[in-house]
Design a protein around this motif. Structure first.
Motif, PDB file in Angstrom:
ATOM      1  N   CYS A 208       0.861  -1.195   0.000  1.00  0.00           N
ATOM      2  CA  CYS A 208       0.000   0.000   0.000  1.00  0.00           C
ATOM      3  C   CYS A 208       0.890   1.234   0.000  1.00  0.00           C
ATOM      4  O   CYS A 208       1.144   1.835   1.052  1.00  0.00           O
ATOM      5  CB  CYS A 208      -0.913   0.007   1.217  1.00  0.00           C
ATOM      6  SG  CYS A 208      -2.033  -1.390   1.293  1.00  0.00           S
ATOM      7  N   ALA A 209       1.361   1.597  -1.175  1.00  0.00           N
ATOM      8  CA  ALA A 209       2.206   2.784  -1.283  1.00  0.00           C
ATOM      9  C   ALA A 209       1.366   4.023  -1.009  1.00  0.00           C
ATOM     10  O   ALA A 209       0.178   4.056  -1.297  1.00  0.00           O
ATOM     11  CB  ALA A 209       2.816   2.853  -2.675  1.00  0.00           C
ATOM     12  N   GLY A 210       1.963   5.028  -0.447  1.00  0.00           N
ATOM     13  CA  GLY A 210       1.253   6.278  -0.189  1.00  0.00           C
ATOM     14  C   GLY A 210       0.447   6.269   1.089  1.00  0.00           C
ATOM     15  O   GLY A 210      -0.558   6.954   1.201  1.00  0.00           O
ATOM     16  N   THR A 211       0.863   5.505   2.089  1.00  0.00           N
ATOM     17  CA  THR A 211       0.171   5.473   3.374  1.00  0.00           C
ATOM     18  C   THR A 211       0.270   6.844   4.039  1.00  0.00           C
ATOM     19  O   THR A 211       1.307   7.489   3.991  1.00  0.00           O
ATOM     20  CB  THR A 211       0.820   4.419   4.299  1.00  0.00           C
ATOM     21  OG1 THR A 211       0.819   3.167   3.621  1.00  0.00           O
ATOM     22  CG2 THR A 211       0.077   4.282   5.605  1.00  0.00           C
ATOM     23  N   SER A 212      -0.820   7.280   4.665  1.00  0.00           N
ATOM     24  CA  SER A 212      -0.828   8.568   5.360  1.00  0.00           C
ATOM     25  C   SER A 212       0.178   8.545   6.499  1.00  0.00           C
ATOM     26  O   SER A 212       0.328   7.541   7.186  1.00  0.00           O
ATOM     27  CB  SER A 212      -2.209   8.855   5.946  1.00  0.00           C
ATOM     28  OG  SER A 212      -3.184   8.828   4.942  1.00  0.00           O
ATOM     29  N   LYS A 213       0.831   9.681   6.710  1.00  0.00           N
ATOM     30  CA  LYS A 213       1.823   9.781   7.773  1.00  0.00           C
ATOM     31  C   LYS A 213       1.140   9.606   9.130  1.00  0.00           C
ATOM     32  O   LYS A 213       0.125  10.224   9.399  1.00  0.00           O
ATOM     33  CB  LYS A 213       2.506  11.144   7.709  1.00  0.00           C
ATOM     34  CG  LYS A 213       3.653  11.276   8.674  1.00  0.00           C
ATOM     35  CD  LYS A 213       4.387  12.570   8.477  1.00  0.00           C
ATOM     36  CE  LYS A 213       5.548  12.655   9.440  1.00  0.00           C
ATOM     37  NZ  LYS A 213       6.294  13.885   9.283  1.00  0.00           N
TER      38      LYS A 213
END
Length: 196
Positions: free
Chosen positions: A50-55
Motif C-alpha cells: 500500500c504505497a502512499g500510506t498517510s503519515k
C-alpha cells in the motif's frame, strides 16, 4: 634447535601455500529489491503493498493502514410555527437539502423527536407532535432517505433529547447518525491537542 624450528615453519608455509587457491575477483550483483521507504511508514518499497500510506497511520506488516469506522452524530432543531405541522416552502427546501446530504452518507439514521409548546392539552400536543414527525419523515423519504433508518418519538418521551435543547417549544429535534470510514492513526504527543 633454533634451526629446526625455522625449518618447520618454512615447511609449514610451503605446505599451506601449495593448498591455497587463487580467489576469484568479487562480482558486483545488481540490486533487485527496492530498499527505499517512499511513504515513510517503516516498510520498504519492495514489501509495501500500500504505497502512499498517510503519515502516522497504524499499519500492518505489508504497509497497509488499519481501517477505522467511526460513528458521527449531530442534531438539528426544526422550528415550526405556533400550532403548525408543516414548514414554509423556503424552510422545507433547506431541510430537503440537509436530509439529501445525510442520505448520501454511510449507514445514515435519523431519530425524530416531535415536540410542542406547553399550551394545549396533552392529547392535542401529542397529536401535533406526531403530525410534525410524520411531515419530516415524508420529507426525508422523498429525498431518498431509507425509511427503515428513521425512528420516531414524541415530546413526552425524552430518551434521545440532547441536553443542549431541553425545554418545550414548537419544534422538532432531529438527531442524525452516520458512519465515516478512515484510517486508524497512531497516538502521538499532539493527538489530544488536535482533538480539542
Amino acid at each position: 634447535m633454533r634451526l629446526l624450528m625455522t625449518q618447520c615453519m618454512l615447511l609449514s608455509c610451503l605446505f599451506l601455500q601449495g593448498c591455497a587457491e587463487t580467489a576469484e575477483p568479487f562480482a558486483v550483483e545488481p540490486q533487485t529489491r527496492d530498499l527505499l521507504d517512499s511513504d515513510i511508514d517503516g516498510v520498504i518499497n519492495a514489501r509495501d503493498k500500500c504505497a502512499g500510506t498517510s503519515k502516522g497511520a497504524i499499519i500492518d506488516n505489508d504497509g497497509c493502514p488499519s481501517p477505522e469506522v467511526t460513528v458521527k452524530e449531530d442534531f438539528r432543531v426544526i422550528m415550526f410555527g405556533f400550532d403548525k405541522d408543516t414548514l414554509e416552502p423556503e424552510q422545507a427546501d433547506k431541510w430537503r437539502g440537509i436530509i439529501e446530504r445525510l442520505a448520501q452518507k454511510q449507514a445514515p439514521s435519523l431519530y425524530l423527536v416531535g415536540d410542542t409548546s406547553v399550551e394545549g392539552s396533552e392529547d392535542y400536543n401529542h397529536a401535533l407532535a406526531k403530525r410534525r414527525v410524520d411531515y419530516i419523515t415524508q420529507l426525508a423519504v422523498e429525498q431518498g432517505f431509507p425509511a427503515n433508518g428513521i425512528k420516531e418519538e414524541v415530546y413526552f418521551k425524552q430518551n434521545h433529547m440532547p441536553q443542549a435543547v431541553s425545554g418545550r417549544e414548537h419544534r422538532l429535534v432531529a438527531v442524525a447518525t452516520w458512519q465515516e470510514s478512515g484510517t486508524a492513526m497512531m497516538w502521538n504527543i499532539y493527538t489530544s491537542e488536535r482533538a480539542k
